[in-house]
Design an enzyme around this catalytic site. Structure first.
Site, short mmCIF file in Angstrom:
data_model
loop_
_atom_site.label_atom_id
_atom_site.label_comp_id
_atom_site.label_asym_id
_atom_site.label_seq_id
_atom_site.Cartn_x
_atom_site.Cartn_y
_atom_site.Cartn_z
N GLU A 41 -11.29 73.69 47.38
CA GLU A 41 -10.00 73.89 48.02
C GLU A 41 -9.00 72.99 47.31
O GLU A 41 -9.32 71.85 46.96
CB GLU A 41 -10.08 73.56 49.51
CG GLU A 41 -11.12 74.35 50.28
CD GLU A 41 -10.91 75.85 50.24
OE1 GLU A 41 -9.76 76.28 50.01
OE2 GLU A 41 -11.90 76.59 50.44
N ASP A 70 -14.64 94.05 36.66
CA ASP A 70 -14.81 92.60 36.53
C ASP A 70 -13.43 91.98 36.33
O ASP A 70 -12.75 92.25 35.35
CB ASP A 70 -15.72 92.30 35.34
CG ASP A 70 -16.04 90.81 35.19
OD1 ASP A 70 -15.33 89.98 35.79
OD2 ASP A 70 -17.00 90.50 34.46
N MET A 71 -13.01 91.14 37.26
CA MET A 71 -11.67 90.56 37.21
C MET A 71 -11.49 89.61 36.03
O MET A 71 -10.35 89.27 35.66
CB MET A 71 -11.35 89.82 38.51
CG MET A 71 -12.25 88.65 38.82
SD MET A 71 -11.90 87.99 40.48
CE MET A 71 -13.22 86.77 40.61
N GLY A 106 -11.04 91.32 44.21
CA GLY A 106 -12.13 90.72 44.98
C GLY A 106 -12.03 91.10 46.44
O GLY A 106 -12.29 90.29 47.33
N GLU A 164 -4.72 81.38 50.37
CA GLU A 164 -5.73 80.31 50.24
C GLU A 164 -5.29 79.09 51.05
O GLU A 164 -4.13 78.97 51.44
CB GLU A 164 -5.89 79.91 48.77
CG GLU A 164 -6.49 80.96 47.86
CD GLU A 164 -8.01 80.87 47.77
OE1 GLU A 164 -8.61 80.08 48.54
OE2 GLU A 164 -8.59 81.58 46.92
N ASP A 173 -13.42 95.34 43.14
CA ASP A 173 -14.49 94.36 43.24
C ASP A 173 -15.63 94.75 42.31
O ASP A 173 -15.55 95.78 41.62
CB ASP A 173 -14.99 94.22 44.68
CG ASP A 173 -15.43 92.78 45.01
OD1 ASP A 173 -16.17 92.19 44.21
OD2 ASP A 173 -15.04 92.27 46.08
N HIS A 199 -10.59 80.03 45.31
CA HIS A 199 -11.28 78.79 45.68
C HIS A 199 -12.76 78.79 45.28
O HIS A 199 -13.42 77.76 45.32
CB HIS A 199 -11.11 78.48 47.17
CG HIS A 199 -11.87 79.38 48.09
ND1 HIS A 199 -12.05 79.09 49.44
CD2 HIS A 199 -12.52 80.57 47.90
CE1 HIS A 199 -12.76 80.04 50.01
NE2 HIS A 199 -13.05 80.95 49.09
#
Length: 385
Positions: free
Chosen positions: A350, A271-272, A228, A318, A251, A289
């Site tokens: 989060e 595509d992850m 990403g 994060e 990505d 997140h």
């Protein structure tokens, strides 16, 4: 034994305490009624290019000089600058007719009367905060402000209560636009580019801090895939700092299609949720997140399958929300970001340390470490298979 007489503790009368709360409420409620104004005026400053004009000028600029450069109405600009100086975004500088003193007679905006900045004898100067409003520069956050203040993103906020009341889990962004954020950006190239620029702004600030303060996360690696990774800014910064690492920017196809070529970085589309390119380690910054726990676990499993057994690790950058009574400005930013996730994603959030522990272990990782990044809302979580 002689008794020691103690002074009685000073206790506020309940009525007095309630009166103080009422007085504070009278002040605070206006902040919420017009809370959008600060963002709107800062956006205006970015679009006008005020910070760039002052930065490129030799010394502070008078109102006449600034309005002439920007080709705008000086009376309106004066009011904009008065507001921004009061917020300590720019500074008012005292000057004399002698131009040499224009560069030496400097005092802080708190000592100056902001209303005098438009008068002869005052000029405008940059601050560390105003420099972050420039569209270019390592510390620029202009694109982040522009994307968050855009009509596309703002529309979602008007549907927050509808989302909370609904039972179908349609996020506010989807209610506003008829499709989720990711499908919308795939179909709207301008918004996609603005969003990727905003993520690059954050990467320019955060990744050097990771390299400097948490360099051990890259020890022993020969390859790293940024899952990403947007336009490749983050992985490019890592590769420049650690040239022995081969960088892969991974990505969606519409993101990779417009990503600029960068030395030491290979762009890969995919595509992850299906698979992640093979590498010693995977890097995810501000990705997890965006997703619910089940989706995070799926992404992390794909990353675990992609990394090598010998050196393998997943580097997660994060926010970690502090629990209990711990407060502070960074916690406030984390809580704000949590509301942003609620408005713009499908079940994204989060996470607290306990919540991170759950998704990491459910993805099959045996151990992990957490290290905060100085002066940054995010932490580095390193998970090992």
């Amino acid at each position: 034994m002689e008794k020691v007489q103690r002074e009685p503790l000073l206790v506020l009368d309940k009525n007095e305490e309630e009166e103080e709360e009422e007085l504070q409420a009278q002040v605070d409620i206006w902040r919420y009624a017009f809370g959008f104004v600060e963002q709107a005026v800062v956006k205006c400053a970015i679009e006008l290019g005020i910070a760039e004009a002052i930065e490129s000028h030799i010394g502070p600029m008078t109102l006449f000089e600034l309005s002439s450069t920007l080709k705008c109405d000086p009376s309106l600009l004066d009011r904009i600058m008065r507001f921004l100086i009061h917020r300590k975004i720019f500074k008012a500088i005292a000057i004399s007719q002698d131009q040499d003193s224009l560069r030496s007679n400097l005092f802080s905006s708190t000592a100056a009367n902001p209303a005098l900045a438009s008068h002869h004898g005052y000029a405008y100067a940059q601050t560390p905060l105003s420099r972050r409003l420039m569209r270019k520069g390592q510390r620029s956050m202009a694109a982040m402000i522009l994307v968050q203040s855009s009509p596309v993103m703002q529309a979602a906020w008007h549907n927050l209560s509808a989302h909370v009341l609904a039972n179908d889990n349609h996020p506010p962004f989807e209610i506003a636009h008829g499709e989720d954020f990711w499908h919308y950006t795939a179909e709207n190239i301008d918004h996609n580019n603005l969003f990727n620029d905003a993520m690059a702004c954050d990467a320019n600030v955060t990744v050097p801090a990771v390299v400097k303060g948490c360099s051990e996360v890259f020890d022993g690696l020969t390859s790293l895939v940024d899952v990403g990774g947007g336009n490749g800014t983050a992985i490019h910064i890592v590769v420049k700092a650690c040239p022995w690492i081969r960088g892969i920017n991974f990505d969606l196809p519409h993101v990779i299609a417009v990503a600029p070529q960068r030395d030491g970085v290979e762009h890969v589309a995919g595509d992850m949720f299906v698979s992640v390119p093979k590498a010693d380690a995977a890097f995810l910054m501000w990705v997890l997140h965006d997703w619910a726990d089940e989706e995070c676990i799926q992404i992390l499993k794909k990353c675990r399958e992609a990394i090598t057994k010998e050196k393998g690790r997943v580097i997660i950058v994060e926010a970690v929300i502090e629990e209990g009574g711990k407060q502070g400005s960074l916690k406030d930013v984390g809580l704000v970001l949590d509301m942003v996730m609620m408005a713009h994603t499908h079940l994204g959030k989060e996470r607290t340390l306990e919540e991170w522990d759950y998704v990491i272990k459910m993805a099959g990782f045996t151990t992990y470490s957490v290290k905060s990044i100085p002066n940054n809302v995010k932490s580095v979580i390193m998970a090992f298979p």
